[in-house]
Design an enzyme around this catalytic site. Structure first.
Site, short mmCIF file in Angstrom:
data_model
loop_
_atom_site.label_atom_id
_atom_site.label_comp_id
_atom_site.label_asym_id
_atom_site.label_seq_id
_atom_site.Cartn_x
_atom_site.Cartn_y
_atom_site.Cartn_z
CG ASP A 89 -1.51 12.69 -2.55
OD1 ASP A 89 -1.49 13.38 -1.99
OD2 ASP A 89 -2.92 11.82 -2.05
CG ASP B 38 -0.48 8.78 -7.04
OD1 ASP B 38 -1.47 9.05 -7.42
OD2 ASP B 38 -0.38 8.37 -6.25
#
Length: 241
Positions: A10, A8
């Site tokens: 963020d 991922d």
């Protein structure tokens, strides 16, 4: 012997949310309350579209946005981890699956000279219009009831693996590194031999432990990380094996 690392972006690679960081460009570094309160659950991309219109209306140009975005801090230790992966690319394929956008991720990775570590980035397509406004679109359409309508990370992962199989590439293990609630759907797709690495104290870790408590645990192994050094230690063990 090849491993797939799925990151991922963020609060995993970077220690912030790229979409909320851009608000630093707004007048007085904040959004009007009407705009802030216009977010509807599951419609983050539409909300960010309105934020970008507001920034454009206030004369915020591409170069200012880029300057702001490249000040985002990486999660402490992440640059070392990505450097280690980059040195061992013959063993690791590495992709990003993110609900950010192509412009932000591209700027941030290139500024840190980390873009070559990643084989592919799957995120919402963004571009500047002829009038200089940033626009963002849904990554794809899907039928998953659990995910926001613009992105189902399980679908992205499954399609990537299918495409790799067609090319004759299969993986010994998938390592999924994330933090958010929208990372649960792809984690539930992982098999017994794979490993989910949720960030300590974030939504993904909490959701995985709730599933275990309700006796419907995920199939894969789970290893919680608080520092990218935890991830690096695990990857070094993998390579040794």
């Amino acid at each position: 012997m090849k491993f797939l690392l799925v990151f991922d972006f963020d609060h995993t690679i970077i220690d912030e949310n790229s979409d909320t960081w851009i608000v630093k460009c707004a007048p007085e570094r904040k959004l009007p309350s009407g705009l802030r309160n216009s977010y509807q659950p599951g419609q983050w991309t539409e909300y960010m579209g309105r934020v970008f219109v507001y920034l454009g209306d206030n004369g915020v140009k591409e170069d200012e946005m880029k300057r702001t975005m490249t000040t985002i801090p990486f999660t402490a230790g992440m640059i070392d981890l990505l450097g280690f992966i980059g040195e061992n690319k013959e063993l690791f394929d590495c992709i990003i699956v993110s609900d950010s956008n192509t412009v932000f991720i591209d700027w941030i990775l290139k500024a840190a000279e980390l873009h070559k570590v990643f084989d592919e980035v799957f995120t919402n397509p963004a571009a500047f219009s002829s009038t200089g406004y940033l626009t963002v679109q849904h990554f794809h359409a899907h039928h998953c009831a659990k995910c926001p309508k613009n992105l189902c990370k399980r679908k992205v992962l499954k399609e990537f693996l299918d495409k790799q199989l067609e090319r004759g590439v299969s993986y010994t293990q998938i390592v999924y590194i994330g933090d958010g609630g929208n990372d649960l759907c792809p984690v539930m797709f992982l098999k017994k031999n794979d490993i989910a690495m949720p960030r300590q104290g974030y939504a993904l870790e909490k959701k995985i432990s709730q599933l275990a408590q309700s006796l419907s645990p995920v199939q894969c192994s789970v290893l919680v990380w608080s520092s990218p050094m935890d991830i690096m230690s695990y990857l070094k063990l993998l390579i040794k094996e």
